[in-house]
Design a protein around this motif. Structure first.
Motif, PDB file in Angstrom:
ATOM      1  N   GLY A 148       0.825  -1.194   0.000  1.00 53.86           N
ATOM      2  CA  GLY A 148       0.000   0.000   0.000  1.00 53.86           C
ATOM      3  C   GLY A 148       0.862   1.247   0.000  1.00 53.86           C
ATOM      4  N   PHE A 149       0.651   2.111  -0.969  1.00 55.55           N
ATOM      5  CA  PHE A 149       1.396   3.361  -1.096  1.00 55.55           C
ATOM      6  C   PHE A 149       0.547   4.483  -0.526  1.00 55.55           C
ATOM      7  CE2 PHE A 149       3.072   0.602  -4.322  1.00 55.55           C
ATOM      8  CZ  PHE A 149       4.416   0.931  -4.427  1.00 55.55           C
ATOM      9  N   LEU A 150       1.089   5.246   0.420  1.00 58.11           N
ATOM     10  CA  LEU A 150       0.386   6.417   0.918  1.00 58.11           C
ATOM     11  C   LEU A 150       0.483   7.510  -0.143  1.00 58.11           C
ATOM     12  CD1 LEU A 150       1.406   6.619   4.678  1.00 58.11           C
ATOM     13  CD2 LEU A 150      -0.632   5.618   3.662  1.00 58.11           C
ATOM     14  N   VAL A 151      -0.671   8.051  -0.512  1.00 60.57           N
ATOM     15  CA  VAL A 151      -0.768   9.106  -1.517  1.00 60.57           C
ATOM     16  C   VAL A 151      -1.577  10.250  -0.912  1.00 60.57           C
ATOM     17  CG1 VAL A 151      -0.544   7.568  -3.525  1.00 60.57           C
ATOM     18  CG2 VAL A 151      -2.802   8.003  -2.549  1.00 60.57           C
ATOM     19  N   PRO A 152      -1.519  11.450  -1.483  1.00 61.37           N
ATOM     20  CA  PRO A 152      -2.267  12.575  -0.912  1.00 61.37           C
ATOM     21  C   PRO A 152      -3.767  12.294  -0.842  1.00 61.37           C
ATOM     22  CG  PRO A 152      -0.666  13.359  -2.506  1.00 61.37           C
ATOM     23  CD  PRO A 152      -0.692  11.861  -2.626  1.00 61.37           C
ATOM     24  N   ALA A 153      -4.399  12.819   0.204  1.00 57.32           N
ATOM     25  CA  ALA A 153      -5.849  12.706   0.343  1.00 57.32           C
ATOM     26  C   ALA A 153      -6.521  13.275  -0.900  1.00 57.32           C
ATOM     27  CB  ALA A 153      -6.303  13.456   1.593  1.00 57.32           C
ATOM     28  N   GLY A 154      -7.582  12.621  -1.336  1.00 54.84           N
ATOM     29  CA  GLY A 154      -8.302  13.049  -2.530  1.00 54.84           C
ATOM     30  C   GLY A 154      -7.920  12.269  -3.775  1.00 54.84           C
ATOM     31  N   THR A 155      -6.842  11.504  -3.712  1.00 48.98           N
ATOM     32  CA  THR A 155      -6.392  10.729  -4.869  1.00 48.98           C
ATOM     33  C   THR A 155      -7.436   9.708  -5.291  1.00 48.98           C
ATOM     34  OG1 THR A 155      -4.076  11.019  -4.262  1.00 48.98           O
ATOM     35  CG2 THR A 155      -4.585   9.167  -5.724  1.00 48.98           C
ATOM     36  N   ALA A 156      -8.131   9.100  -4.327  1.00 54.44           N
ATOM     37  CA  ALA A 156      -9.082   8.020  -4.626  1.00 54.44           C
ATOM     38  C   ALA A 156     -10.190   8.465  -5.580  1.00 54.44           C
ATOM     39  CB  ALA A 156      -9.684   7.480  -3.332  1.00 54.44           C
ATOM     40  N   ALA A 157     -10.555   9.721  -5.528  1.00 54.92           N
ATOM     41  CA  ALA A 157     -11.650  10.214  -6.371  1.00 54.92           C
ATOM     42  C   ALA A 157     -11.369  10.047  -7.859  1.00 54.92           C
ATOM     43  CB  ALA A 157     -11.926  11.684  -6.057  1.00 54.92           C
ATOM     44  N   ALA A 158     -10.096  10.077  -8.259  1.00 55.03           N
ATOM     45  CA  ALA A 158      -9.764   9.996  -9.686  1.00 55.03           C
ATOM     46  C   ALA A 158      -8.860   8.807 -10.019  1.00 55.03           C
ATOM     47  CB  ALA A 158      -9.084  11.291 -10.127  1.00 55.03           C
ATOM     48  N   TRP A 159      -8.636   7.902  -9.079  1.00 54.42           N
ATOM     49  CA  TRP A 159      -7.716   6.781  -9.319  1.00 54.42           C
ATOM     50  C   TRP A 159      -8.388   5.759 -10.221  1.00 54.42           C
ATOM     51  CZ3 TRP A 159      -2.718   6.613  -8.631  1.00 54.42           C
ATOM     52  CH2 TRP A 159      -2.062   5.395  -8.761  1.00 54.42           C
ATOM     53  N   ASP A 160      -7.716   5.390 -11.327  1.00 54.64           N
ATOM     54  CA  ASP A 160      -8.307   4.462 -12.293  1.00 54.64           C
ATOM     55  C   ASP A 160      -7.281   3.497 -12.878  1.00 54.64           C
ATOM     56  OD1 ASP A 160      -6.834   6.243 -13.780  1.00 54.64           O
ATOM     57  OD2 ASP A 160      -8.410   6.678 -15.225  1.00 54.64           O
ATOM     58  N   VAL A 161      -6.273   3.130 -12.102  1.00 52.57           N
ATOM     59  CA  VAL A 161      -5.222   2.252 -12.604  1.00 52.57           C
ATOM     60  C   VAL A 161      -5.659   0.793 -12.454  1.00 52.57           C
ATOM     61  CG1 VAL A 161      -2.825   1.541 -12.330  1.00 52.57           C
ATOM     62  CG2 VAL A 161      -3.446   3.945 -12.071  1.00 52.57           C
ATOM     63  N   PRO A 162      -5.776   0.060 -13.581  1.00 54.44           N
ATOM     64  CA  PRO A 162      -6.186  -1.345 -13.513  1.00 54.44           C
ATOM     65  C   PRO A 162      -5.245  -2.163 -12.629  1.00 54.44           C
ATOM     66  CG  PRO A 162      -6.202  -0.566 -15.786  1.00 54.44           C
ATOM     67  CD  PRO A 162      -5.544   0.501 -14.963  1.00 54.44           C
ATOM     68  N   GLY A 163      -5.810  -3.089 -11.873  1.00 51.59           N
ATOM     69  CA  GLY A 163      -5.012  -3.967 -11.025  1.00 51.59           C
ATOM     70  C   GLY A 163      -4.655  -3.356  -9.683  1.00 51.59           C
ATOM     71  N   SER A 164      -5.171  -2.167  -9.402  1.00 50.03           N
ATOM     72  CA  SER A 164      -4.910  -1.512  -8.125  1.00 50.03           C
ATOM     73  C   SER A 164      -6.214  -0.919  -7.603  1.00 50.03           C
ATOM     74  CB  SER A 164      -3.868  -0.410  -8.297  1.00 50.03           C
ATOM     75  OG  SER A 164      -4.384   0.664  -9.061  1.00 50.03           O
ATOM     76  N   ALA A 165      -6.174  -0.513  -6.351  1.00 49.30           N
ATOM     77  CA  ALA A 165      -7.330   0.142  -5.746  1.00 49.30           C
ATOM     78  C   ALA A 165      -6.826   1.288  -4.889  1.00 49.30           C
ATOM     79  CB  ALA A 165      -8.106  -0.852  -4.880  1.00 49.30           C
TER      80      ALA A 165
END
Length: 150
Positions: free
Chosen positions: A75-92
């Motif tokens: 699990g990679f910590l990324v800035p808050a708000g990233t989930a709203a636009a994350w669309d990389v296949p094979g990841s969540a």
């Protein structure tokens, strides 16, 4: 890597627990004890994640990284708000909603996890989503090429 509970068999990521000169904690502004930055969490299969960690480390872009207890996912910590636009296949990407997933903490923010790259060994407080997206793509292509050669 005994402190993280992961045996990665001599991978370049073993060096991540030691801060490199000019990087890590000294490269970031000082923070008050317990203060952190809210983050989202991008999870990927361990094989692709380890390859991406190596790529990011070589380019000075790796933030804190978690592993699950079974070492099946990273699990990679990324800035808050990233989930709203994350669309990389094979990841969540999971929104943190302020539930304690914070960079800059000693304790992992997810129960049953451990640090592969602890906050004090990371080169940033969170991994830049665009940089992570590129590294995950490169990691997938590398793994595909290796598998074709077998």
């Amino acid at each position: 890597m005994a402190e993280a509970g992961v045996n990665i068999g001599g991978s370049r990521t073993a060096a991540l627990h030691q801060a490199r000169p000019g990087h890590g904690q000294a490269a970031r502004p000082a923070r008050a004890q317990g203060e952190g930055v809210p983050c989202d969490l991008v999870t990927v299969p361990a094989r692709q994640g380890l390859e991406a960690v190596d790529i990011l480390r070589l380019r000075d872009g790796v933030g804190p990284v978690l592993h699950d207890g079974e070492c099946h996912t990273l699990g990679f910590l990324v800035p808050a708000g990233t989930a709203a636009a994350w669309d990389v296949p094979g990841s969540a990407c999971t929104q943190a909603y302020g539930r304690g997933a914070r960079a800059g903490r000693q304790e992992p923010p997810v129960t049953g996890s451990g640090w592969l790259v602890a906050p004090e060994a990371a080169l940033s407080e969170a991994t830049d989503p665009a940089v992570l997206r590129a590294a995950l793509g490169e990691a997938a292509r590398t793994i595909e090429a290796v598998d074709r050669c077998r």
